[in-house]
Motif scaffolding. Sequence first.
Motif, PDB file in Angstrom:
ATOM      1  N   SER A 167       5.848   4.408  -5.263  1.00  0.00           N
ATOM      2  CA  SER A 167       6.418   5.277  -6.285  1.00  0.00           C
ATOM      3  C   SER A 167       7.808   4.791  -6.653  1.00  0.00           C
ATOM      4  O   SER A 167       8.454   4.077  -5.884  1.00  0.00           O
ATOM      5  CB  SER A 167       6.475   6.732  -5.797  1.00  0.00           C
ATOM      6  N   GLY A 168       8.257   5.174  -7.844  1.00  0.00           N
ATOM      7  CA  GLY A 168       9.617   4.864  -8.267  1.00  0.00           C
ATOM      8  C   GLY A 168       9.814   3.524  -8.938  1.00  0.00           C
ATOM      9  O   GLY A 168      10.944   3.166  -9.274  1.00  0.00           O
ATOM     10  N   PHE A 169       8.719   2.777  -9.128  1.00  0.00           N
ATOM     11  CA  PHE A 169       8.832   1.499  -9.827  1.00  0.00           C
ATOM     12  C   PHE A 169       7.491   1.189 -10.486  1.00  0.00           C
ATOM     13  O   PHE A 169       6.487   1.859 -10.217  1.00  0.00           O
ATOM     14  CB  PHE A 169       9.256   0.377  -8.879  1.00  0.00           C
ATOM     15  N   SER A 170       7.487   0.183 -11.314  1.00  0.00           N
ATOM     16  CA  SER A 170       6.284  -0.212 -12.018  1.00  0.00           C
ATOM     17  C   SER A 170       5.392  -1.041 -11.090  1.00  0.00           C
ATOM     18  O   SER A 170       5.444  -2.275 -11.074  1.00  0.00           O
ATOM     19  CB  SER A 170       6.650  -1.025 -13.264  1.00  0.00           C
ATOM     20  N   PHE A 171       4.582  -0.344 -10.321  1.00  0.00           N
ATOM     21  CA  PHE A 171       3.771  -0.974  -9.275  1.00  0.00           C
ATOM     22  C   PHE A 171       2.943  -2.129  -9.820  1.00  0.00           C
ATOM     23  O   PHE A 171       2.869  -3.193  -9.201  1.00  0.00           O
ATOM     24  CB  PHE A 171       2.864   0.091  -8.646  1.00  0.00           C
ATOM     25  N   SER A 172       2.338  -1.938 -10.970  1.00  0.00           N
ATOM     26  CA  SER A 172       1.411  -2.931 -11.505  1.00  0.00           C
ATOM     27  C   SER A 172       2.103  -4.236 -11.903  1.00  0.00           C
ATOM     28  O   SER A 172       1.436  -5.225 -12.197  1.00  0.00           O
ATOM     29  CB  SER A 172       0.649  -2.358 -12.702  1.00  0.00           C
ATOM     30  N   SER A 173       3.422  -4.242 -11.923  1.00  0.00           N
ATOM     31  CA  SER A 173       4.154  -5.441 -12.335  1.00  0.00           C
ATOM     32  C   SER A 173       4.511  -6.355 -11.168  1.00  0.00           C
ATOM     33  O   SER A 173       4.946  -7.492 -11.384  1.00  0.00           O
ATOM     34  CB  SER A 173       5.455  -5.040 -13.054  1.00  0.00           C
ATOM     35  N   TYR A 174       4.371  -5.875  -9.962  1.00  0.00           N
ATOM     36  CA  TYR A 174       4.898  -6.609  -8.805  1.00  0.00           C
ATOM     37  C   TYR A 174       3.804  -7.098  -7.871  1.00  0.00           C
ATOM     38  O   TYR A 174       2.814  -6.403  -7.620  1.00  0.00           O
ATOM     39  CB  TYR A 174       5.859  -5.722  -8.013  1.00  0.00           C
ATOM     40  N   TRP A 175       4.026  -8.278  -7.319  1.00  0.00           N
ATOM     41  CA  TRP A 175       3.215  -8.743  -6.205  1.00  0.00           C
ATOM     42  C   TRP A 175       3.611  -7.909  -4.989  1.00  0.00           C
ATOM     43  O   TRP A 175       4.773  -7.567  -4.809  1.00  0.00           O
ATOM     44  CB  TRP A 175       3.484 -10.207  -5.924  1.00  0.00           C
ATOM     45  N   MET A 176       2.648  -7.639  -4.146  1.00  0.00           N
ATOM     46  CA  MET A 176       2.875  -6.823  -2.965  1.00  0.00           C
ATOM     47  C   MET A 176       2.393  -7.566  -1.716  1.00  0.00           C
ATOM     48  O   MET A 176       1.503  -8.421  -1.787  1.00  0.00           O
ATOM     49  CB  MET A 176       2.139  -5.479  -3.078  1.00  0.00           C
ATOM     50  N   HIS A 177       2.977  -7.211  -0.582  1.00  0.00           N
ATOM     51  CA  HIS A 177       2.686  -7.914   0.665  1.00  0.00           C
ATOM     52  C   HIS A 177       2.493  -6.936   1.815  1.00  0.00           C
ATOM     53  O   HIS A 177       2.970  -5.798   1.779  1.00  0.00           O
ATOM     54  CB  HIS A 177       3.861  -8.824   1.048  1.00  0.00           C
ATOM     55  N   TRP A 178       1.830  -7.426   2.842  1.00  0.00           N
ATOM     56  CA  TRP A 178       1.793  -6.768   4.155  1.00  0.00           C
ATOM     57  C   TRP A 178       2.474  -7.694   5.161  1.00  0.00           C
ATOM     58  O   TRP A 178       2.194  -8.890   5.197  1.00  0.00           O
ATOM     59  CB  TRP A 178       0.361  -6.487   4.600  1.00  0.00           C
ATOM     60  N   VAL A 179       3.351  -7.107   5.956  1.00  0.00           N
ATOM     61  CA  VAL A 179       4.041  -7.808   7.036  1.00  0.00           C
ATOM     62  C   VAL A 179       3.863  -6.975   8.299  1.00  0.00           C
ATOM     63  O   VAL A 179       3.954  -5.743   8.244  1.00  0.00           O
ATOM     64  CB  VAL A 179       5.549  -7.983   6.729  1.00  0.00           C
ATOM     65  N   LYS A 194      -3.739   3.922  -9.338  1.00  0.00           N
ATOM     66  CA  LYS A 194      -3.300   4.880  -8.314  1.00  0.00           C
ATOM     67  C   LYS A 194      -1.997   4.450  -7.645  1.00  0.00           C
ATOM     68  O   LYS A 194      -1.548   5.108  -6.691  1.00  0.00           O
ATOM     69  CB  LYS A 194      -4.387   5.046  -7.251  1.00  0.00           C
ATOM     70  N   ASP A 195      -1.422   3.327  -8.082  1.00  0.00           N
ATOM     71  CA  ASP A 195      -0.184   2.819  -7.472  1.00  0.00           C
ATOM     72  C   ASP A 195      -0.335   2.676  -5.957  1.00  0.00           C
ATOM     73  O   ASP A 195       0.551   3.082  -5.183  1.00  0.00           O
ATOM     74  CB  ASP A 195       1.006   3.732  -7.795  1.00  0.00           C
ATOM     75  N   THR A 196      -1.433   2.106  -5.550  1.00  0.00           N
ATOM     76  CA  THR A 196      -1.739   2.035  -4.122  1.00  0.00           C
ATOM     77  C   THR A 196      -2.205   0.637  -3.724  1.00  0.00           C
ATOM     78  O   THR A 196      -3.011   0.018  -4.429  1.00  0.00           O
ATOM     79  CB  THR A 196      -2.803   3.070  -3.737  1.00  0.00           C
ATOM     80  N   LEU A 197      -1.696   0.194  -2.584  1.00  0.00           N
ATOM     81  CA  LEU A 197      -2.060  -1.078  -1.975  1.00  0.00           C
ATOM     82  C   LEU A 197      -2.910  -0.785  -0.752  1.00  0.00           C
ATOM     83  O   LEU A 197      -2.678   0.211  -0.050  1.00  0.00           O
ATOM     84  CB  LEU A 197      -0.789  -1.828  -1.573  1.00  0.00           C
ATOM     85  N   TYR A 198      -3.871  -1.666  -0.472  1.00  0.00           N
ATOM     86  CA  TYR A 198      -4.757  -1.467   0.674  1.00  0.00           C
ATOM     87  C   TYR A 198      -4.812  -2.722   1.541  1.00  0.00           C
ATOM     88  O   TYR A 198      -4.565  -3.833   1.071  1.00  0.00           O
ATOM     89  CB  TYR A 198      -6.177  -1.142   0.200  1.00  0.00           C
ATOM     90  N   LEU A 199      -5.168  -2.497   2.814  1.00  0.00           N
ATOM     91  CA  LEU A 199      -5.476  -3.612   3.700  1.00  0.00           C
ATOM     92  C   LEU A 199      -6.673  -3.206   4.549  1.00  0.00           C
ATOM     93  O   LEU A 199      -6.558  -2.320   5.401  1.00  0.00           O
ATOM     94  CB  LEU A 199      -4.286  -3.985   4.585  1.00  0.00           C
ATOM     95  N   GLN A 200      -7.811  -3.827   4.285  1.00  0.00           N
ATOM     96  CA  GLN A 200      -9.007  -3.606   5.088  1.00  0.00           C
ATOM     97  C   GLN A 200      -8.990  -4.608   6.224  1.00  0.00           C
ATOM     98  O   GLN A 200      -8.947  -5.808   5.995  1.00  0.00           O
ATOM     99  CB  GLN A 200     -10.265  -3.784   4.239  1.00  0.00           C
ATOM    100  N   MET A 201      -9.041  -4.100   7.449  1.00  0.00           N
ATOM    101  CA  MET A 201      -8.948  -4.951   8.628  1.00  0.00           C
ATOM    102  C   MET A 201     -10.239  -4.829   9.434  1.00  0.00           C
ATOM    103  O   MET A 201     -10.578  -3.735   9.897  1.00  0.00           O
ATOM    104  CB  MET A 201      -7.739  -4.545   9.473  1.00  0.00           C
ATOM    105  N   ASN A 202     -10.925  -5.931   9.614  1.00  0.00           N
ATOM    106  CA  ASN A 202     -12.176  -5.965  10.371  1.00  0.00           C
ATOM    107  C   ASN A 202     -12.049  -6.874  11.584  1.00  0.00           C
ATOM    108  O   ASN A 202     -11.105  -7.677  11.663  1.00  0.00           O
ATOM    109  CB  ASN A 202     -13.321  -6.463   9.478  1.00  0.00           C
ATOM    110  N   SER A 203     -12.976  -6.738  12.506  1.00  0.00           N
ATOM    111  CA  SER A 203     -13.006  -7.582  13.716  1.00  0.00           C
ATOM    112  C   SER A 203     -11.638  -7.613  14.392  1.00  0.00           C
ATOM    113  O   SER A 203     -11.116  -8.681  14.732  1.00  0.00           O
ATOM    114  CB  SER A 203     -13.449  -9.005  13.352  1.00  0.00           C
ATOM    115  N   LEU A 204     -11.097  -6.457  14.594  1.00  0.00           N
ATOM    116  CA  LEU A 204      -9.739  -6.362  15.145  1.00  0.00           C
ATOM    117  C   LEU A 204      -9.703  -6.768  16.611  1.00  0.00           C
ATOM    118  O   LEU A 204     -10.629  -6.490  17.383  1.00  0.00           O
ATOM    119  CB  LEU A 204      -9.201  -4.953  14.974  1.00  0.00           C
ATOM    120  N   GLY A 205      -8.622  -7.438  16.982  1.00  0.00           N
ATOM    121  CA  GLY A 205      -8.387  -7.843  18.357  1.00  0.00           C
ATOM    122  C   GLY A 205      -7.024  -7.371  18.824  1.00  0.00           C
ATOM    123  O   GLY A 205      -6.217  -6.869  18.034  1.00  0.00           O
TER     124      GLY A 205
END
Lengths: 113, 119
Positions: free
Chosen positions: B25-37, B76-87
Motif C-alpha cells: 500500500s501507499g505506492f504504485s505497486f504495479s510499477s515496481y519490481w518486487m523481491h523476497w529476501v 490486489k496489490d499483492t505479492l506471493y511466494l509459493q514454497m514447496n518441498s520445504l527443508g
Amino acid sequence: DIVMTQSPDSLAVSLGERATINCKSSQNIVYSPNNKNYLAWYQQKPRQPPKLLIYWASTRESGVPDRFSGSGSGRDFTLTISGLQAEDVAVYYCQQYYSTPVTFGQGTRLEIK
Amino acid sequence: EVQLVESGGGLVQPGGSLRLSCAASGFSFSSYWMHWVRQVPGKGLEWVSRINSDGSSPTYAESVKGRFTVSRDNAKDTLYLQMNSLGADDTGVYYCTKEGWKYQYFEIWGRGTLVTVSS
C-alpha cells in the motif's frame, strides 16, 4: 555470484566517536557507462527489518541523518558513522546490486563501548 | 504511507508447502519490481526471488529454484511466494521488499513472516 565481505564482524565505539565499517566485493561493481557503484548499505536494529541507509555507494536515503556517509569505488567501500549515538546500535549490511543474484555482506555488529 | 505487510508464515513439516503473501500500500505497486529476501534468525540476509512489474519474468536464487514460485496480483496489490518441498534450510524470516526505481536496492521492507520447517 559476487561475494561481499565485511570487516570487522563486530565493532565497539564510544558515544560521539566515529565508527567505520568496510565492505569488499569479489569483483568490480562499478558500471562503466554510468560510472555508478552498485552498492547499498542497510541498518538492522533488533527485532526490526533492515532499513536502507545508502545506495549508489554514497547517496543517503531520504530521512537518514547526515552522520551516516558512504564512500568507495570499484571493490572497496566504507560506511562511516560520525558522532555515534546510542540509537545507532545495530547490525549493518552492505549489498551489491550490480548483478543477479544480489548478495549481502555477512553483517557488522556495532555496539557502544 | 508506503507499507508492505507479509502473512502466511508458520510451522510446516519437512517436505511440506506454504504460501506467503505480501500486501502493498501507499505506492504504485504495479510499477515496481518486487523481491523476497530471507534471514535465518540471528544470521545474515539471503535474496530469494524477484518478479518484474507485470509478473512475466520471475527470477530465483539457485537454492530455491524449482521449489519456489513468485507471483503477483497487481489488481490486489499483492505479492506471493509459493514454497514447496520445504527443508530445514528454508527456516527463517521472509521479507517482502520493494526495490528502488529500476535498480535492485531495497527501499522498503515489510516486517517479515517467520517460516519454521520442523517435524
